[in-house]
Design an enzyme around this catalytic site. Sequence first.
Site, PDB file in Angstrom:
ATOM      1  N   ILE A  55       0.819  -1.215   0.000  1.00 50.98           N
ATOM      2  CA  ILE A  55       0.000   0.000   0.000  1.00 50.98           C
ATOM      3  C   ILE A  55       0.847   1.257   0.000  1.00 50.98           C
ATOM      4  O   ILE A  55       0.394   2.314  -0.390  1.00 50.98           O
ATOM      5  CB  ILE A  55      -0.930   0.060   1.218  1.00 50.98           C
ATOM      6  CG1 ILE A  55      -1.606  -1.282   1.428  1.00 50.98           C
ATOM      7  CG2 ILE A  55      -1.992   1.122   1.042  1.00 50.98           C
ATOM      8  CD1 ILE A  55      -2.708  -1.233   2.445  1.00 50.98           C
TER       9      ILE A  55
ATOM     10  N   SER B 108       0.890  -3.062  11.148  1.00 47.92           N
ATOM     11  CA  SER B 108       2.256  -2.537  10.988  1.00 47.92           C
ATOM     12  C   SER B 108       3.263  -3.683  10.868  1.00 47.92           C
ATOM     13  O   SER B 108       4.383  -3.598  11.368  1.00 47.92           O
ATOM     14  CB  SER B 108       2.638  -1.631  12.170  1.00 47.92           C
ATOM     15  OG  SER B 108       1.742  -0.559  12.297  1.00 47.92           O
ATOM     16  N   ARG B 109       2.874  -4.764  10.201  1.00 42.87           N
ATOM     17  CA  ARG B 109       3.662  -5.986  10.254  1.00 42.87           C
ATOM     18  C   ARG B 109       4.540  -6.247   9.034  1.00 42.87           C
ATOM     19  O   ARG B 109       5.435  -7.088   9.097  1.00 42.87           O
ATOM     20  CB  ARG B 109       2.733  -7.186  10.438  1.00 42.87           C
ATOM     21  CG  ARG B 109       1.771  -7.412   9.270  1.00 42.87           C
ATOM     22  CD  ARG B 109       0.987  -8.698   9.411  1.00 42.87           C
ATOM     23  NE  ARG B 109       1.803  -9.866   9.139  1.00 42.87           N
ATOM     24  CZ  ARG B 109       2.103 -10.314   7.922  1.00 42.87           C
ATOM     25  NH1 ARG B 109       1.623  -9.717   6.858  1.00 42.87           N
ATOM     26  NH2 ARG B 109       2.866 -11.364   7.758  1.00 42.87           N
TER      27      ARG B 109
ATOM     28  N   THR C 239       6.898  -4.702   6.923  1.00 42.45           N
ATOM     29  CA  THR C 239       8.347  -4.514   6.873  1.00 42.45           C
ATOM     30  C   THR C 239       9.028  -5.398   7.910  1.00 42.45           C
ATOM     31  O   THR C 239      10.132  -5.891   7.698  1.00 42.45           O
ATOM     32  CB  THR C 239       8.693  -3.030   7.077  1.00 42.45           C
ATOM     33  OG1 THR C 239       7.943  -2.273   6.127  1.00 42.45           O
ATOM     34  CG2 THR C 239      10.169  -2.765   6.842  1.00 42.45           C
TER      35      THR C 239
ATOM     36  N   GLY D 177       7.215  -2.084  13.854  1.00 42.08           N
ATOM     37  CA  GLY D 177       6.233  -1.589  12.896  1.00 42.08           C
ATOM     38  C   GLY D 177       6.218  -0.071  12.933  1.00 42.08           C
ATOM     39  O   GLY D 177       6.624   0.541  13.919  1.00 42.08           O
ATOM     40  N   VAL D 178       5.750   0.534  11.872  1.00 38.73           N
ATOM     41  CA  VAL D 178       5.784   1.990  11.769  1.00 38.73           C
ATOM     42  C   VAL D 178       4.404   2.590  11.510  1.00 38.73           C
ATOM     43  O   VAL D 178       4.064   3.658  11.996  1.00 38.73           O
ATOM     44  CB  VAL D 178       6.745   2.408  10.632  1.00 38.73           C
ATOM     45  CG1 VAL D 178       6.589   3.878  10.313  1.00 38.73           C
ATOM     46  CG2 VAL D 178       8.184   2.100  11.016  1.00 38.73           C
ATOM     47  N   GLY D 179       3.574   1.893  10.724  1.00 45.08           N
ATOM     48  CA  GLY D 179       2.446   2.546  10.066  1.00 45.08           C
ATOM     49  C   GLY D 179       1.316   3.051  10.936  1.00 45.08           C
ATOM     50  O   GLY D 179       0.661   4.026  10.589  1.00 45.08           O
ATOM     51  N   GLU D 180       1.062   2.416  12.059  1.00 40.76           N
ATOM     52  CA  GLU D 180      -0.194   2.710  12.749  1.00 40.76           C
ATOM     53  C   GLU D 180      -0.113   3.779  13.831  1.00 40.76           C
ATOM     54  O   GLU D 180      -0.976   4.648  13.924  1.00 40.76           O
ATOM     55  CB  GLU D 180      -0.774   1.409  13.326  1.00 40.76           C
ATOM     56  CG  GLU D 180      -1.362   0.529  12.241  1.00 40.76           C
ATOM     57  CD  GLU D 180      -1.654  -0.864  12.729  1.00 40.76           C
ATOM     58  OE1 GLU D 180      -0.687  -1.565  13.079  1.00 40.76           O
ATOM     59  OE2 GLU D 180      -2.826  -1.244  12.777  1.00 40.76           O
TER      60      GLU D 180
END
Lengths: 160, 765
Positions: free
Chosen positions: B497, B538-539, B541, B721-724
Amino acid sequence: MAKKQVVSATINGNATEFLCEPRQTLLEALRDNLDLTGTKEGCSNGNCGACTVLLDGHPVVSCLVLAMEAEGAEVTTIEGIAPSEGLDPIQQAFLENAALQCGICTPGFIVATKALLDTNPSPTENEVRFALANNLCRCTGYDKIVRAVLDAAERRKASV
Amino acid sequence: MATVEQDLATAGSNGSGPKKYKVIGTRPIRHDGVDKVTGRAQYGADIRLTGMLAGVVLRSPHAHAKILSIDVSKALALPGVRAVVTNADLSDPGDRMCELGEGAVNLRHLNHNIFAKDKALYRGHAIAAVAADNIHIAEQATKLIDVKYELLAPVVDVVAAMQPGAPLLHADVYTDDLGEKSAQPSNVARHFRFEQGDIAKGFAQAACIIEREFHTATVHQGYIEPQNATAFWSADGQITVWTSTQGSFSVRQQVAELVGAPISRVKVIPTEIGGGFGGKIRVYLEPVAAALSKKTGRPVQVLMSRADVFEGTGPTPGSFIKVKLGVDAHGMIVAGEASLAYEAGAYPGSPVGPGAMCIFSCYNVPNGRVDGYDVCVNKPQTSAYRAPGATNAAFAMETVVDEVCQQLDLDPLEFRRRNAAKEGVRRVDGPVYPKVGLVETIEACQRSEHWNTPLEGPNRGRGVASGFWFNCGLRSSCSATVNPDGTVALVEGSTDIGGSRTGIAMQLAETLGIAATDVVPTVGDTDSVGYTDVTGGSRVTFATGWAAYLAALDIQQQLCARAADEWDVPAEAVTYAEGGVNGPEGRRFSFAEIAAKVNAHGDPVVGRGSADPQHCGGAFATHIVDVEVDPELGKVKVLRYTAAQDVGTAIHPAYVEGQIQGGVVQGIGWGLNEEYFYDVKGVMRNSTFLDYRIPTCLDLPMIDALIVEVPNPGHPYGVRGVGEVPIVPPPAALANAIAQAIGIRMTQLPMSPPRIVHEILKKNV
């Protein structure tokens, strides 16, 4: 159902004739009749800017233009931005500034950016934000997009 | 062929000391970039197949109604209409749970959400679908479907839905009340509790106790690409589905269950995906397209309109939250008590569980109790949205923390630093933290230029807030084939995404000592790559990156064996280092040199990686925001924003910054603008992007991302993880800034101009 009509237009520099129903939008005709699926549909009511194309050089949301209104016009879509080899400086700037995440809004942003820089080659940050306020992006928070547009302006000046 | 040096040449600094890695931490151009800036990238709605029909879904105009009958005969008689389907065309999977990776669903509820069975439970609930020669005929045909409804009173507010005598959505949902089943059916599907210590004792030690109530509105993920699905049900029973999804294997499982086919008969080809944020995990259209294709023998594409997206797909819940916090005379938290009621929407399953786990997660709360309630209302079934449940909870808790700091005259960052969750602290719901980086994000804010620059001017204020998200591991697979030109073709299972295929490819490149551009990543379909869970939590990467690391180790081993063969030395005498194989007496082939030999003789070299890593590192963030409030119009202008986040290791810093910036802006939208407006009939009145207003670039300043790197010991490259987590602090940080600007504590989201004006007028009366 009304009869289909022939529309003659110059699309991405090519003289083009296509058939469309009077009720079809330019967005629908581009995507479904001409297979130019680079122009994206996000809302179909002019709110998101994903379907932005240039109509005689002016940015329009193609979901609010009827295909028949393109008669005799010059239409530029995302597929017509790059030269035949390589990329436009705007596209290169978007890539190098990581100005896209999912990429669905990117064609609209790039076309809108071209319209901006064609009329204002040295926009300020605020002018960029004003000019692109009709284009929604949900991924980037716009930071890198705005930087990419400012960078693209510099690149275009350097390439002149 | 590019070199590592070229990658480094285009790299920016990630601001974190001496470089440990050659590829990780650089900023190469993403592999799918050119396709996405030229319009060539193929998204779900761009699929064109020979003989393809267009499908349109008929949706309930009513928020709550019994369906007495559905007559499709007039629609079928319209020229150009090829088929109509309803719930009767789906398979009943029974009353079972199915894990989708970021939350489980009940398959019977999922079936009833695809097409209403006996009742329409929200405005926009799908009733039937038509396939026709084009979309206009299909739309016209949906208007010819005659549905007889018996209207029922709707309930769209979480507090109202919990009252005795509230309109009841389900006759078969009872409250699981701390493990006991309620005597009567109820909209409250579950009440659970977490507890540690003794809160009575804790509050007795408090010098300051603040107790407040909060309401948050229903908001939507707001991805720009509407849901879509294209399916072809072949005469031999093979079903192929093209869709933009966060998880192709999850779609395969859901479609198989809902159409009654074995999973091996369903192949899901993930297209590029135009945003998801948690909203593209659950299926909506895929089984519909498959059912229409089965009836017509032709491929069918079904697309949603923007109104369909707002009215028919999972928003994230509105909520009602109570927080009580006790702090002693030394400024240390002694007790916390919270109650969270979240709207599940039409079927049970709101993210109140994670919300309740997150509410005290940034602090050491020795005595705590949290109650959670999962409540059905006549709104679309809620879906995951970026750190699902956590943002609502953080808004409540971080606002109360700010008020405590104000009352005790404590610096809000110093208070957070002293009370921060750190290694060894036990969260109220049980887990003990491993090494985490909350303190480091607070200290990064304390050192930041932003924090150290005074804010001046009337009606201006500065707010801070912290946030937590668990992140997750789950299962990922990939395979990697060595090409004779010194490159690697990587096929991985995580739909991409936001640039993740590049972050995954970079970890493979780092492990092999080659350039990121020498890895060519592809997102595989369900028949061409091993099982991979959803792109969520956020898994990707972390876990798919791990799978790529394992595939690279596998390649290393095979290349060592190949070199040993070439040199006629024992396999154990060859090692892989510095981007090549190294043997006795200084013998060496670079990766490119040995790769050039692999197809000449012997087995092709194909690396395999599959992972189910357990030790994802939790993510923490601390944000600072400056605002100016217009006291006449109530409009809040964001002047400056800084977001510090512990990311473990930033694989591709530009896309890490992008995740932080994007999450922050979604949080700003949630905080200031976004909400579903309902009328008394339970009908959403703002289902367009004009009226459901997400932030535009004119609303915002640049967003400064401070990348903090506290490597996760549970990952070969230290990835968390980074995204959330970046969406979690913004509404609270904004509320705290508004409080400083105008002296008013906002307890309701969004803090939109009418609400702010209302509070200002109330204060001035």
